[in-house]
Design a protein around this motif. Sequence first.
Motif, PDB file in Angstrom:
ATOM      1  N   ILE A  27      45.033  53.140  35.599  1.00 20.36           N
ATOM      2  CA  ILE A  27      43.993  53.985  35.010  1.00 20.36           C
ATOM      3  C   ILE A  27      43.182  53.201  33.979  1.00 20.36           C
ATOM      4  CG2 ILE A  27      43.587  56.007  33.557  1.00 20.36           C
ATOM      5  CD1 ILE A  27      45.989  57.326  34.940  1.00 20.36           C
ATOM      6  N   VAL A  28      43.873  52.408  33.159  1.00 20.96           N
ATOM      7  CA  VAL A  28      43.175  51.622  32.145  1.00 20.96           C
ATOM      8  C   VAL A  28      42.264  50.576  32.800  1.00 20.96           C
ATOM      9  CG1 VAL A  28      43.449  49.989  30.241  1.00 20.96           C
ATOM     10  CG2 VAL A  28      44.930  51.994  30.391  1.00 20.96           C
ATOM     11  N   LEU A  29      42.774  49.893  33.828  1.00 22.82           N
ATOM     12  CA  LEU A  29      41.954  48.888  34.521  1.00 22.82           C
ATOM     13  C   LEU A  29      40.743  49.542  35.195  1.00 22.82           C
ATOM     14  CD1 LEU A  29      41.425  46.029  35.432  1.00 22.82           C
ATOM     15  CD2 LEU A  29      43.028  46.379  37.339  1.00 22.82           C
ATOM     16  N   SER A  30      40.963  50.733  35.757  1.00 14.91           N
ATOM     17  CA  SER A  30      39.848  51.471  36.340  1.00 14.91           C
ATOM     18  C   SER A  30      38.788  51.772  35.281  1.00 14.91           C
ATOM     19  CB  SER A  30      40.347  52.778  36.960  1.00 14.91           C
ATOM     20  OG  SER A  30      39.271  53.581  37.394  1.00 14.91           O
ATOM     21  N   GLY A  31      39.236  52.166  34.119  1.00 17.86           N
ATOM     22  CA  GLY A  31      38.308  52.436  33.023  1.00 17.86           C
ATOM     23  C   GLY A  31      37.567  51.186  32.567  1.00 17.86           C
ATOM     24  N   VAL A  32      38.279  50.052  32.528  1.00 21.37           N
ATOM     25  CA  VAL A  32      37.647  48.789  32.122  1.00 21.37           C
ATOM     26  C   VAL A  32      36.521  48.419  33.085  1.00 21.37           C
ATOM     27  CG1 VAL A  32      38.027  46.305  31.922  1.00 21.37           C
ATOM     28  CG2 VAL A  32      39.636  47.889  30.868  1.00 21.37           C
ATOM     29  N   LEU A  33      36.781  48.506  34.389  1.00 23.69           N
ATOM     30  CA  LEU A  33      35.767  48.140  35.372  1.00 23.69           C
ATOM     31  C   LEU A  33      34.602  49.133  35.382  1.00 23.69           C
ATOM     32  CD1 LEU A  33      38.044  46.969  38.321  1.00 23.69           C
ATOM     33  CD2 LEU A  33      36.528  45.551  36.931  1.00 23.69           C
ATOM     34  N   ALA A  34      34.905  50.430  35.233  1.00 22.87           N
ATOM     35  CA  ALA A  34      33.838  51.429  35.188  1.00 22.87           C
ATOM     36  C   ALA A  34      32.965  51.209  33.955  1.00 22.87           C
ATOM     37  CB  ALA A  34      34.426  52.836  35.184  1.00 22.87           C
ATOM     38  N   LEU A  35      33.598  50.937  32.813  1.00 26.84           N
ATOM     39  CA  LEU A  35      32.846  50.684  31.589  1.00 26.84           C
ATOM     40  C   LEU A  35      31.991  49.426  31.721  1.00 26.84           C
ATOM     41  CD1 LEU A  35      32.202  51.412  28.661  1.00 26.84           C
ATOM     42  CD2 LEU A  35      34.208  50.060  27.965  1.00 26.84           C
ATOM     43  N   ALA A  36      32.554  48.394  32.358  1.00 28.24           N
ATOM     44  CA  ALA A  36      31.794  47.158  32.565  1.00 28.24           C
ATOM     45  C   ALA A  36      30.573  47.421  33.442  1.00 28.24           C
ATOM     46  CB  ALA A  36      32.678  46.090  33.202  1.00 28.24           C
ATOM     47  N   GLY A  37      30.760  48.228  34.490  1.00 25.17           N
ATOM     48  CA  GLY A  37      29.632  48.568  35.350  1.00 25.17           C
ATOM     49  C   GLY A  37      28.558  49.347  34.604  1.00 25.17           C
ATOM     50  N   ILE A  38      28.974  50.254  33.708  1.00 26.57           N
ATOM     51  CA  ILE A  38      28.018  51.034  32.921  1.00 26.57           C
ATOM     52  C   ILE A  38      27.276  50.146  31.936  1.00 26.57           C
ATOM     53  CG2 ILE A  38      27.870  52.811  31.134  1.00 26.57           C
ATOM     54  CD1 ILE A  38      30.147  54.279  32.639  1.00 26.57           C
ATOM     55  N   TRP A 202      40.523  40.714  29.394  1.00 27.63           N
ATOM     56  CA  TRP A 202      39.434  40.244  28.543  1.00 27.63           C
ATOM     57  C   TRP A 202      38.474  39.324  29.294  1.00 27.63           C
ATOM     58  CZ3 TRP A 202      38.288  42.561  24.209  1.00 27.63           C
ATOM     59  CH2 TRP A 202      39.303  43.192  23.490  1.00 27.63           C
ATOM     60  N   PHE A 203      38.939  38.762  30.407  1.00 28.39           N
ATOM     61  CA  PHE A 203      38.075  37.862  31.164  1.00 28.39           C
ATOM     62  C   PHE A 203      36.880  38.582  31.797  1.00 28.39           C
ATOM     63  CE2 PHE A 203      41.751  34.699  31.948  1.00 28.39           C
ATOM     64  CZ  PHE A 203      41.456  34.071  30.743  1.00 28.39           C
ATOM     65  N   VAL A 204      36.894  39.920  31.747  1.00 24.77           N
ATOM     66  CA  VAL A 204      35.763  40.669  32.277  1.00 24.77           C
ATOM     67  C   VAL A 204      34.467  40.304  31.544  1.00 24.77           C
ATOM     68  CG1 VAL A 204      35.951  42.666  30.725  1.00 24.77           C
ATOM     69  CG2 VAL A 204      35.049  42.966  33.047  1.00 24.77           C
ATOM     70  N   LEU A 205      34.588  39.871  30.289  1.00 21.93           N
ATOM     71  CA  LEU A 205      33.411  39.513  29.494  1.00 21.93           C
ATOM     72  C   LEU A 205      32.681  38.311  30.071  1.00 21.93           C
ATOM     73  CD1 LEU A 205      34.885  40.007  25.914  1.00 21.93           C
ATOM     74  CD2 LEU A 205      33.453  41.600  27.203  1.00 21.93           C
ATOM     75  N   PHE A 206      33.432  37.414  30.727  1.00 23.39           N
ATOM     76  CA  PHE A 206      32.810  36.212  31.279  1.00 23.39           C
ATOM     77  C   PHE A 206      31.933  36.515  32.505  1.00 23.39           C
ATOM     78  CE2 PHE A 206      36.324  34.307  28.924  1.00 23.39           C
ATOM     79  CZ  PHE A 206      35.686  33.252  28.290  1.00 23.39           C
ATOM     80  N   ALA A 207      32.039  37.721  33.066  1.00 22.92           N
ATOM     81  CA  ALA A 207      31.276  38.050  34.277  1.00 22.92           C
ATOM     82  C   ALA A 207      29.829  38.420  33.959  1.00 22.92           C
ATOM     83  CB  ALA A 207      31.946  39.194  35.024  1.00 22.92           C
ATOM     84  N   PHE A 208      29.555  38.824  32.715  1.00 23.19           N
ATOM     85  CA  PHE A 208      28.218  39.342  32.410  1.00 23.19           C
ATOM     86  C   PHE A 208      27.135  38.273  32.477  1.00 23.19           C
ATOM     87  CE2 PHE A 208      30.765  42.783  30.691  1.00 23.19           C
ATOM     88  CZ  PHE A 208      30.035  43.888  31.091  1.00 23.19           C
TER      89      PHE A 208
END
Length: 426
Positions: A27-38, A202-208
């Motif tokens: 659930i948390v990972l789902s929220g992280v990816l949804a937030l990143a998409g937003i 935290w590596f999601v930040l590197f995708a932007f």
Amino acid sequence: MLGVVEMAVLCLLAVSWVRLDTSVQGIVLSGVLALAGIVHTEVATGVERARRRVGENSYTDLSSIWTFAAALLLPPALGTATIIVIYTYLWFRVWKPGRFPFYRHVFSTAVVLGSAFAAQGVVGLGGGSQTWSDGITGLVSLALATVVYAAVNSLLIAVVVATSRPGAGMTDLFGHLDDLTVELATLCLGAMLALTLTVSWWFVLFAFAPILVLQRAVLYRELAAAATTDGKTGLLTSAAWNAHAGEAMVRARRDQSGLAMLVLDLDHFKRVNDTHGHLAGDRVLAAVADAVRAEVRGDDLVGRFGGEEFVVLLPGLPEDRAAAELYAVAERIRHRVTTLVVPVDTPDGPLSIRGLSISVGGTMVPHAPGTTVESAMAIADRALYQAKDSGRNAVRIAGSGEIPTQRTEQEIKADAATEERRPEAS
């Protein structure tokens, strides 16, 4: 066909939610990816709206980086929930302000969900994300999931286009090669993001940074394409056609290959505008442009030179029968235009415009060093005026004498009977 795709995806959604995984980590990972998409949508809202307007007919959705990562990492229920959240936000922030039909957004969402289900199935068969660190095995698993996601996405769209637009070409079905390349690049970023998220979220930040750079690069390419495309017909603008024609002439001179040019002028077009209005005239221009494109090869250059005049450059014609080939192409275009029936809406109700005709002038382009696009066009233009002077609805090829059109006796009689009332409506 749209409804079939959407119903199939709804069935898959129902099945996936029966087996809902409610683990806190998921659930948390789902929220992280949804937030990143937003966040991505908010940061790039202006760019996305511009891309939607410019790439209306062929649009590559760069939110795939988040939806594909969700498909790879999350169980079906959470993965689809993440995609729905991202696409719902996209609707309110990008699609709806751009006044795009809601049904198109629903279909796009259904296609992405179907692609995600397919990728999830591949990941599951491959043993899940735990196998991604196993060298070649992990590479094959991720690569196969990427290919399946892209293939299902493209095939679903192609099937719907094929059923709604009979006779659509490969480009209409699958998009341009550049579009496919951008989509593949986005999916590769999504796969890399999914792989790095198995180490740390935290590596999601590197995708932007890379996705925003890619987004602006794609916008630049789409703006450049729009600047060279005539808005009413989808053909090359006169400036773009001239530039491409000059390059083709250099290549033909170097390779000593056959090169020919046609100049075409729609007969009595002013009567269409005067009788039915300029919107009807625009529909006629688009229909004639489609007719010209349908009778030439994919690598022939077709442009709108201004008003109701079109130009075609035909490279690579066989030297031994180039003039005959040129005349055959011109005659096919002329005949096809005479058979057009163009439906239009008017204040008095719908009607069909028919009885159109086109005059064509052509020339072989000599390889002499002093030959320019303008000089070759002047020769073809003189041949066009010969066709006009002979009564219109005719083909003349410069340097080959007065070649009469191969019209039937019935066509000639019909031309004489309708000359003063062409084009007519019914």
